[in-house]
Design a protein around this motif. Structure first.
Motif, PDB file in Angstrom:
ATOM      1  N   ARG A 166      35.584  40.299  48.276  1.00  0.00           N
ATOM      2  CA  ARG A 166      35.733  41.257  47.172  1.00  0.00           C
ATOM      3  C   ARG A 166      36.566  42.471  47.545  1.00  0.00           C
ATOM      4  O   ARG A 166      37.059  43.179  46.679  1.00  0.00           O
ATOM      5  CB  ARG A 166      34.349  41.698  46.694  1.00  0.00           C
ATOM      6  CG  ARG A 166      33.526  42.444  47.726  1.00  0.00           C
ATOM      7  CD  ARG A 166      32.127  42.742  47.193  1.00  0.00           C
ATOM      8  NE  ARG A 166      31.434  41.515  46.815  1.00  0.00           N
ATOM      9  CZ  ARG A 166      30.479  41.463  45.897  1.00  0.00           C
ATOM     10  NH1 ARG A 166      30.118  42.553  45.265  1.00  0.00           N
ATOM     11  NH2 ARG A 166      29.879  40.330  45.631  1.00  0.00           N
ATOM     12  N   HIS A 167      36.710  42.729  48.842  1.00  0.00           N
ATOM     13  CA  HIS A 167      37.559  43.834  49.296  1.00  0.00           C
ATOM     14  C   HIS A 167      38.845  43.272  49.911  1.00  0.00           C
ATOM     15  O   HIS A 167      39.351  43.788  50.911  1.00  0.00           O
ATOM     16  CB  HIS A 167      36.805  44.702  50.304  1.00  0.00           C
ATOM     17  CG  HIS A 167      35.533  45.289  49.770  1.00  0.00           C
ATOM     18  ND1 HIS A 167      35.514  46.220  48.763  1.00  0.00           N
ATOM     19  CD2 HIS A 167      34.241  45.044  50.102  1.00  0.00           C
ATOM     20  CE1 HIS A 167      34.257  46.553  48.496  1.00  0.00           C
ATOM     21  NE2 HIS A 167      33.475  45.854  49.290  1.00  0.00           N
ATOM     22  N   SER A 168      39.371  42.245  49.318  1.00  0.00           N
ATOM     23  CA  SER A 168      40.497  41.485  49.849  1.00  0.00           C
ATOM     24  C   SER A 168      41.700  42.363  50.212  1.00  0.00           C
ATOM     25  O   SER A 168      42.261  43.070  49.370  1.00  0.00           O
ATOM     26  CB  SER A 168      40.931  40.432  48.822  1.00  0.00           C
ATOM     27  OG  SER A 168      42.126  39.814  49.209  1.00  0.00           O
ATOM     28  N   ASP A 180      37.675  45.356  36.118  1.00  0.00           N
ATOM     29  CA  ASP A 180      36.298  45.643  36.518  1.00  0.00           C
ATOM     30  C   ASP A 180      35.377  45.634  35.308  1.00  0.00           C
ATOM     31  O   ASP A 180      35.741  46.105  34.223  1.00  0.00           O
ATOM     32  CB  ASP A 180      36.210  47.002  37.206  1.00  0.00           C
ATOM     33  CG  ASP A 180      36.879  47.000  38.570  1.00  0.00           C
ATOM     34  OD1 ASP A 180      36.485  46.188  39.415  1.00  0.00           O
ATOM     35  OD2 ASP A 180      37.801  47.810  38.776  1.00  0.00           O
ATOM     36  N   ARG A 284      29.543  44.515  42.642  1.00  0.00           N
ATOM     37  CA  ARG A 284      30.746  44.570  41.807  1.00  0.00           C
ATOM     38  C   ARG A 284      30.858  43.300  40.982  1.00  0.00           C
ATOM     39  O   ARG A 284      30.402  42.221  41.391  1.00  0.00           O
ATOM     40  CB  ARG A 284      31.989  44.738  42.680  1.00  0.00           C
ATOM     41  CG  ARG A 284      32.006  46.006  43.512  1.00  0.00           C
ATOM     42  CD  ARG A 284      33.269  46.145  44.321  1.00  0.00           C
ATOM     43  NE  ARG A 284      34.450  46.254  43.460  1.00  0.00           N
ATOM     44  CZ  ARG A 284      35.694  46.365  43.936  1.00  0.00           C
ATOM     45  NH1 ARG A 284      35.905  46.355  45.239  1.00  0.00           N
ATOM     46  NH2 ARG A 284      36.717  46.482  43.113  1.00  0.00           N
ATOM     47  N   ASP A 286      34.090  41.706  38.933  1.00  0.00           N
ATOM     48  CA  ASP A 286      35.482  41.880  38.516  1.00  0.00           C
ATOM     49  C   ASP A 286      36.191  40.534  38.505  1.00  0.00           C
ATOM     50  O   ASP A 286      35.661  39.524  38.989  1.00  0.00           O
ATOM     51  CB  ASP A 286      36.209  42.899  39.397  1.00  0.00           C
ATOM     52  CG  ASP A 286      36.366  42.468  40.847  1.00  0.00           C
ATOM     53  OD1 ASP A 286      36.563  41.262  41.104  1.00  0.00           O
ATOM     54  OD2 ASP A 286      36.307  43.321  41.744  1.00  0.00           O
ATOM     55  N   ARG A 287      37.390  40.524  37.955  1.00  0.00           N
ATOM     56  CA  ARG A 287      38.144  39.277  37.859  1.00  0.00           C
ATOM     57  C   ARG A 287      39.631  39.594  37.754  1.00  0.00           C
ATOM     58  O   ARG A 287      40.038  40.463  36.976  1.00  0.00           O
ATOM     59  CB  ARG A 287      37.686  38.495  36.623  1.00  0.00           C
ATOM     60  CG  ARG A 287      38.348  37.144  36.441  1.00  0.00           C
ATOM     61  CD  ARG A 287      37.683  36.343  35.334  1.00  0.00           C
ATOM     62  NE  ARG A 287      37.866  36.910  33.999  1.00  0.00           N
ATOM     63  CZ  ARG A 287      36.891  37.382  33.240  1.00  0.00           C
ATOM     64  NH1 ARG A 287      35.636  37.399  33.688  1.00  0.00           N
ATOM     65  NH2 ARG A 287      37.142  37.844  32.026  1.00  0.00           N
ATOM     66  N   ASP A 301      35.617  35.275  45.908  1.00  0.00           N
ATOM     67  CA  ASP A 301      35.453  36.694  45.589  1.00  0.00           C
ATOM     68  C   ASP A 301      36.769  37.446  45.578  1.00  0.00           C
ATOM     69  O   ASP A 301      36.864  38.507  44.957  1.00  0.00           O
ATOM     70  CB  ASP A 301      34.497  37.355  46.589  1.00  0.00           C
ATOM     71  CG  ASP A 301      33.039  37.161  46.213  1.00  0.00           C
ATOM     72  OD1 ASP A 301      32.775  36.468  45.205  1.00  0.00           O
ATOM     73  OD2 ASP A 301      32.153  37.692  46.919  1.00  0.00           O
ATOM     74  N   HIS A 304      37.477  36.818  42.016  1.00  0.00           N
ATOM     75  CA  HIS A 304      36.440  37.203  41.040  1.00  0.00           C
ATOM     76  C   HIS A 304      35.161  37.574  41.784  1.00  0.00           C
ATOM     77  O   HIS A 304      34.404  36.717  42.203  1.00  0.00           O
ATOM     78  CB  HIS A 304      36.177  36.062  40.051  1.00  0.00           C
ATOM     79  CG  HIS A 304      36.044  34.707  40.690  1.00  0.00           C
ATOM     80  ND1 HIS A 304      34.936  34.315  41.413  1.00  0.00           N
ATOM     81  CD2 HIS A 304      36.889  33.649  40.712  1.00  0.00           C
ATOM     82  CE1 HIS A 304      35.094  33.084  41.849  1.00  0.00           C
ATOM     83  NE2 HIS A 304      36.283  32.653  41.443  1.00  0.00           N
ATOM     84  N   ALA A 305      34.913  38.845  41.964  1.00  0.00           N
ATOM     85  CA  ALA A 305      33.689  39.291  42.620  1.00  0.00           C
ATOM     86  C   ALA A 305      32.513  39.061  41.679  1.00  0.00           C
ATOM     87  O   ALA A 305      32.582  39.359  40.487  1.00  0.00           O
ATOM     88  CB  ALA A 305      33.783  40.770  42.985  1.00  0.00           C
ATOM     89  N   GLY A 313      27.372  33.055  43.695  1.00  0.00           N
ATOM     90  CA  GLY A 313      28.679  33.455  44.207  1.00  0.00           C
ATOM     91  C   GLY A 313      29.301  32.469  45.169  1.00  0.00           C
ATOM     92  O   GLY A 313      30.461  32.059  44.986  1.00  0.00           O
ATOM     93  N   GLN A 357      30.280  34.838  34.761  1.00  0.00           N
ATOM     94  CA  GLN A 357      30.291  36.303  34.732  1.00  0.00           C
ATOM     95  C   GLN A 357      29.747  36.839  33.413  1.00  0.00           C
ATOM     96  O   GLN A 357      29.071  37.868  33.402  1.00  0.00           O
ATOM     97  CB  GLN A 357      31.711  36.820  34.975  1.00  0.00           C
ATOM     98  CG  GLN A 357      32.178  36.640  36.412  1.00  0.00           C
ATOM     99  CD  GLN A 357      33.488  37.335  36.694  1.00  0.00           C
ATOM    100  OE1 GLN A 357      34.352  37.468  35.823  1.00  0.00           O
ATOM    101  NE2 GLN A 357      33.660  37.791  37.926  1.00  0.00           N
TER     102      GLN A 357
END
Length: 421
Positions: A166-168, A180, A284, A286-287, A301, A304-305, A313, A357
């Motif tokens: 998610r923090h790519s 978000d 989080r 998000d997508r 992730d 798409h987190a 997940g 989601q």
């Protein structure tokens, strides 16, 4: 400079599964993982029936079932004056895919790494921290990375796949900005001992199946306890942004919060020695609008987190990896992956991502949001009514969680006979 067919960045469930599948297709694939091992606590550790079925198709099911694990077969809410009300019955599904396997993620990743290592085209590089993309004009041609000794190097690839979470780093470097969605809570994970040795009375908190899940709700907070063999994995839910308050209040106040939510566990909250033992998850949802550039694809992730609600997940990420391998292996074997092929992966996986989601957002709005805003201190009555009086719906929810809206099957090139010891 070193060259590979596919550079997979991130050795999580999506990255390891993609590496295994592409290697079985005959693609030269290199997975770069920044850590020295997979030993990181409080990661997703629910292996759903969709993934277990996939492992059977890959010939790895029997080997997987020999790993230490426990089985989650139902989800129930405790209701004062009523007892436990089941809202999900995995054991109603058709065997052998009628449970969720609970196991530490590091065991699962080591298992996948071992399976992939048996393929001649697979390479896993630990302690390789990817720092940037390499480009030729607009096309991504590889990645730059730093090794444990600080050396800076690069690897060229016909395709780079970002599975770095998610923090790519790659998502940010590529300029891909996610949409978000608001999330009303964060989670603080920690452990409490489970005193299951010896005789256990029926009213003891230690009485119950390993892999059971017990939620508790208060005003403005909630707690979930996941049973393990000799401990509970506890998740404390509070409104997003509450970490500063928790830190300011100190460990004694946090222990009191847990004891108030679960009085039956009050005798062991002293096991929380300090707040440093809490693992804060900034939840989080998000997508990405676009999952790809020429030469780069994001999955899991990184694309798409997901919220931890439902524990879906890692399984959704694995489904992404299966779809990506099936669609992209032929192009990778040819040595060129047109961007339209990357777009095909997004088209296939976007619908299940949106469905899951959306379900998580509905759950946040109807359950977690009101509780954490202090407007409700328990499960909504309509949900309890449905759970008690509509058994068919109790079976629909587990199937959605177990397999998702578009479960993927192993491509023919990756299937093998069951591997036995």
């Amino acid at each position: 400079m070193e060259k590979t067919g596919c550079a997979v960045v991130g050795g999580g469930p999506a990255g390891m599964m993609l590496g295994l599948l592409l290697a079985r297709a005959g693609v030269k694939v290199t997975v770069l993982e920044k850590h020295a091992d997979f030993l990181r606590d409080f990661r997703g550790d629910t292996v759903h029936p969709s993934t277990i079925r996939l492992l059977d198709e890959l010939g790895l099911g029997e080997e997987f079932r020999r790993l230490p694990q426990s089985r989650l077969q139902n989800v129930a809410f405790p209701v004062p004056g009523v007892g436990e009300v089941a809202v999900g019955e995995f054991d109603s599904l058709k065997p052998p895919y009628n449970y969720v396997a609970m196991m530490p993620q590091w065991d699962f990743l080591n298992f996948l790494a071992g399976a992939a290592a048996r393929e001649p085209g697979f390479t896993l590089r630990m302690e390789h921290h990817v720092t940037a993309l390499m480009r030729d004009g607009a096309r991504v041609t590889g990645v730059r990375y730093r090794t444990a000794d600080g050396a800076a190097r690069g690897i060229e690839a016909d395709l780079v796949v970002a599975c770095d979470g998610r923090h790519s780093v790659l998502r940010r470097t590529a300029g891909l900005v996610p949409k978000d969605f608001p999330v009303p809570f964060d989670v603080w994970w920690f452990r409490l001992p489970r005193r299951a040795a010896g005789p256990v009375s029926a009213d003891s908190p230690d009485h119950g199946p390993v892999a059971g899940i017990v939620p508790a709700f208060g005003k403005g907070e909630a707690l979930v306890a996941l049973f393990r063999d000799d401990y509970y994995q506890m998740g404390y839910l509070a409104p997003k942004g509450a970490d500063a308050l928790i830190q300011a209040e100190g460990v004694e106040r946090f222990r009191a919060r847990i004891a108030a939510l679960r009085p039956d566990l009050a005798d062991r909250v002293d096991a929380i020695a300090s707040l440093a033992e809490l693992h804060h998850l900034d939840v989080r949802l998000d997508r990405l609008r676009r999952w790809h550039l020429d030469g780069l694809l994001c999955i899991g992730d990184a694309a798409h987190a997901m919220s931890p609600a439902g524990g879906v997940g890692i399984n959704l990420a694995i489904q992404d990896a299966v779809a990506a391998a099936a669609l992209l292996a032929p192009a990778l074997l040819r040595g060129a992956v047109p961007e339209k092929e990357l777009a095909a992966v997004q088209r296939r996986r976007r619908m299940p991502t949106v469905v899951v989601q959306t379900a998580q957002r509905v759950l946040q709005h109807t359950l977690f949001g009101p509780i954490l805003a202090g407007k409700r201190s328990g499960v909504p009555r309509p949900l309890l009514f449905v759970a008690r009086h509509a058994p068919v719906l109790r079976r629909v929810l587990p199937r959605l969680i177990a397999f998702g809206p578009r479960p993927e099957h192993a491509p023919a090139f990756a299937r093998r006979a069951q591997r036995r010891a």
